[in-house]
Design an enzyme around this catalytic site. Structure first.
Site, PDB file in Angstrom:
ATOM      1  N   GLY A 101      30.667  39.426  44.682  1.00  0.00           N
ATOM      2  CA  GLY A 101      31.610  39.643  43.595  1.00  0.00           C
ATOM      3  C   GLY A 101      30.843  40.238  42.431  1.00  0.00           C
ATOM      4  O   GLY A 101      29.659  40.574  42.562  1.00  0.00           O
ATOM      5  N   GLY A 104      28.339  37.208  41.339  1.00  0.00           N
ATOM      6  CA  GLY A 104      27.552  36.432  42.288  1.00  0.00           C
ATOM      7  C   GLY A 104      27.853  36.834  43.707  1.00  0.00           C
ATOM      8  O   GLY A 104      28.373  37.912  43.971  1.00  0.00           O
ATOM      9  N   ASP A 215      45.838  37.498  39.375  1.00  0.00           N
ATOM     10  CA  ASP A 215      44.994  38.492  40.044  1.00  0.00           C
ATOM     11  C   ASP A 215      45.438  38.724  41.482  1.00  0.00           C
ATOM     12  O   ASP A 215      44.608  38.859  42.383  1.00  0.00           O
ATOM     13  CB  ASP A 215      43.528  38.035  39.993  1.00  0.00           C
ATOM     14  N   LYS A 217      46.340  40.639  44.551  1.00  0.00           N
ATOM     15  CA  LYS A 217      46.074  41.968  45.125  1.00  0.00           C
ATOM     16  C   LYS A 217      45.477  41.753  46.515  1.00  0.00           C
ATOM     17  O   LYS A 217      44.959  40.656  46.800  1.00  0.00           O
ATOM     18  CB  LYS A 217      45.109  42.767  44.239  1.00  0.00           C
ATOM     19  N   ASN A 220      42.126  39.977  47.183  1.00  0.00           N
ATOM     20  CA  ASN A 220      41.973  38.539  46.941  1.00  0.00           C
ATOM     21  C   ASN A 220      42.743  37.688  47.936  1.00  0.00           C
ATOM     22  O   ASN A 220      42.842  36.475  47.783  1.00  0.00           O
ATOM     23  CB  ASN A 220      42.412  38.187  45.514  1.00  0.00           C
ATOM     24  N   ASP A 233      39.645  33.709  44.996  1.00  0.00           N
ATOM     25  CA  ASP A 233      39.241  34.258  43.700  1.00  0.00           C
ATOM     26  C   ASP A 233      40.194  33.856  42.562  1.00  0.00           C
ATOM     27  O   ASP A 233      41.065  34.629  42.156  1.00  0.00           O
ATOM     28  CB  ASP A 233      39.096  35.782  43.770  1.00  0.00           C
ATOM     29  N   THR A 250      43.736  43.798  38.028  1.00  0.00           N
ATOM     30  CA  THR A 250      43.441  45.174  38.405  1.00  0.00           C
ATOM     31  C   THR A 250      44.526  46.068  37.813  1.00  0.00           C
ATOM     32  O   THR A 250      45.693  45.699  37.883  1.00  0.00           O
ATOM     33  CB  THR A 250      43.445  45.240  39.950  1.00  0.00           C
TER      34      THR A 250
END
Ligand SMILES: Nc1ncnc2c1ncn2[C@@H]1O[C@H](COP(=O)(O)OP(=O)(O)OP(=O)(O)O)[C@@H](O)[C@H]1O
Length: 400
Positions: A101, A104, A215, A217, A220, A233, A250
Site C-alpha cells: 500500500g 506499508g 473508499d 472501489k 479494495n 482497506d 479515489t
C-alpha cells in the site's frame, strides 16, 4: 487453463489498467466461455432463460431471523477463528509479501503452532507520521476491531515494535476483485448483481455501526477462498458523528458533495456503489477524465451515459444511486439500505441466503492449498522494514 490473477495494485488517484493481465480465469463476458474455476454462465443477460448458477432465488417471505446472528454464523464459516486470546508476532512465521500500500506492506504469515494463515499488515511508523496518516491508521484499527461481518476483512490483533505497527488480519486468498474485472473487462449482469448485493449488505452493516467506509472501489474488494466479497482497506473509514468534511477516496468514485465541501456522510458509500455497478458492467467508471481535475468536472457536470446493452433495471438503480441530491439518493432516505435492497434489479436476491453464504459466487478463486498466494503479484521483499522512528513518533502510537 485457469491461471491466477496477477493484480497490479493501483493507488489513488491514478487508477489505470494493470499492465500485466497474464491470466484469464474466464474470458470476455461477451458470449465466451468461463473456465472450469468459475460457475458463471456465459454472455448472460437479464432475459437469459438459463440463469447461471450464481443467480438468486426469489423470496417474498422476509424471514425474521436476526441478520446479526446470520452474519456472525456466516462469518465463522468463512474465517479461521483464532485459537488464542492474544496474538503475538513471535507466534507467526512471516512468509512472503502479498501486497503493497502507500504506507506499508501486507505479508502472508503462518502460525507456528497450528499452521493457520494470516495477513500481516506492516506499517512503518515514521512513514505513517511523515505522510500524516496517524489519524487514518488509528481509525482503521478502531473501525476494523469493531466490525464483524462475513463480507468484511477481520482484524484479530495489533502489535508494534520500535519501527513498525502490525495488524494481524484474516488472510483473503482470492486476491483483488479489480484483477478479475480487468481481466474479463466487464462482469455479466448476474455477476455484477451478486457482488453489488454482497456489498450492499456490508454497507448496510457498516452504516448500522455508525461508520462510513468512504473508499469503495474494486481495488479494495477482495475475494474469499469461496469467492465471496471481503471489503478491505478501512484507512478512510470514519465513525460518524454528524457530517464529515475531509476529502477521501479515489477521484472516479467521489460523490459531488465530497467535492463541494458540503460535508458528506454515508451517502458517499451509496454513490460509490452506483459507480461500482457501472464499472463492473461497462468496464470503466461513468465519469472519466485524463486527470483528477477533469474527473472532478465530469462528476459535477453529471453527464451520465449508458451503453445500450446496459440492463434496464441496473440502469435505473445506478441512476438512483448517482442522484446528486443526497436527500433523494437511494440508500440515504428514511428506509436506508432497505430501499436499495428492494430495488427491482435485486428482485431475485434472497438476502437471507446471501448473508448466510448460501448463494454460490460466480468466480471461485483457484487455490491449491490454504497458503496459496497465486492470486497476488510478486513483490520485492524489504526485510529492513523502513526507517527508524524517534520517541516522539512512537508516542503517537502509545495505545497501539
Ligand atoms: N487481509 C488481506 N488478505 C490478503 N491480502 C490483503 C489483505 N489486506 C490487504 N491485502 C493486499 O495488500 C494490498 C495492500 O493492502 P491495503 O490496501 O490494506 O494497504 P494500504 O496501505 O492501506 O493501501 P492503499 O495505499 O491502497 O490505501 C491490498 O491491495 C491487497 O492486495
Amino acid at each position: 487453463m485457469p491461471i491466477s490473477p496477477s493484480s497490479s495494485h493501483v493507488h489513488a488517484p491514478n487508477r489505470s489498467i494493470p499492465m500485466v493481465l497474464l491470466f484469464c480465469r474466464f474470458e470476455s463476458t461477451e458470449g465466451t466461455a468461463m473456465s472450469s474455476s468459475t460457475s458463471a454462465c456465459s454472455g448472460e443477460e437479464e432475459d437469459c432463460s438459463n440463469e447461471c448458477s450464481a443467480s438468486f432465488t426469489f423470496d417474498t417471505n422476509n424471514n425474521n431471523r436476526r441478520d446479526e446472528e446470520l452474519a456472525e454464523e456466516a462469518h465463522l464459516k468463512l474465517s479461521i477463528t483464532p485459537t488464542y486470546d492474544k496474538f503475538s508476532l513471535e507466534q507467526l512465521t512471516r512468509l512472503v509479501t502479498i501486497g503493497k500500500g502507500t504506507f506499508g506492506r501486507v505479508e502472508l504469515a503462518r502460525d507456528k503452532i497450528n499452521g493457520a494463515h494470516y495477513a500481516l499488515k506492516v506499517l512503518n511508523i515514521k512513514r505513517v507520521v511523515d505522510t500524516r496518516q496517524v489519524d487514518h491508521v488509528h481509525s482503521e484499527k478502531k473501525v476494523l476491531l469493531k466490525l464483524k461481518h462475513p463480507f468484511i476483512v477481520r482484524l484479530y490483533a495489533c502489535e508494534k515494535d520500535n519501527k513498525c505497527l502490525y495488524m494481524i488480519m484474516e488472510y483473503v486468498p482470492g486476491g483483488e476483485m479489480f484483477s478479475y474485472l480487468r481481466a474479463s473487462r466487464t462482469f455479466t449482469n448476474s455477476m455484477a448483481r451478486f457482488y453489488a448485493a454482497e456489498i450492499a449488505l456490508a454497507l448496510e452493516y457498516i452504516h448500522s455501526q455508525g461508520i462510513v467506509y468512504r473508499d469503495l472501489k474494486p481495488e479494495n474488494l477482495m475475494l474469499s477462498k469461496d469467492g465471496h466479497v471481503k471489503m478491505a482497506d478501512f484507512g478512510f473509514a470514519k465513525e460518524l458523528r454528524d457530517r464529515t468534511y475531509t476529502i477521501c477516496g479515489t477521484p472516479d468514485y467521489l460523490a459531488p458533495e465530497s467535492l463541494s465541501s458540503k460535508g458528506h456522510n454515508k451517502g458517499v458509500d451509496w454513490w460509490a456503489l452506483g459507480i461500482l455497478i457501472y464499472e463492473m458492467m461497462v468496464g470503466k467508471p461513468p465519469f472519466r477524465g485524463k486527470n483528477t481535475a477533469e474527473i472532478y468536472d465530469a462528476i459535477l457536470e453529471h453527464k451520465l451515459k449508458f451503453p445500450r446493452s446496459f440492463n434496464l433495471a441496473a440502469k435505473d438503480l445506478v441512476k438512483k444511486l448517482l442522484e446528486v441530491d443526497r436527500t433523494q439518493r437511494l440508500g440515504c432516505m428514511k428506509n436506508g439500505a432497505q430501499d436499495v435492497k428492494e430495488h427491482k434489479w435485486f428482485e431475485k436476491v434472497n438476502w437471507e441466503d446471501l448473508l448466510a453464504l448460501r448463494v454460490e459466487p460466480p468466480i471461485i478463486p483457484t487455490l491449491y492449498h490454504p497458503g496459496d498466494t497465486g492470486n497476488f503479484d510478486e513483490y520485492e521483499e524489504d526485510n529492513g522494514m523502513g526507517p527508524v522512528c524517534g520517541q516522539r513518533e512512537r508516542d503517537l502510537f502509545a495505545e497501539w
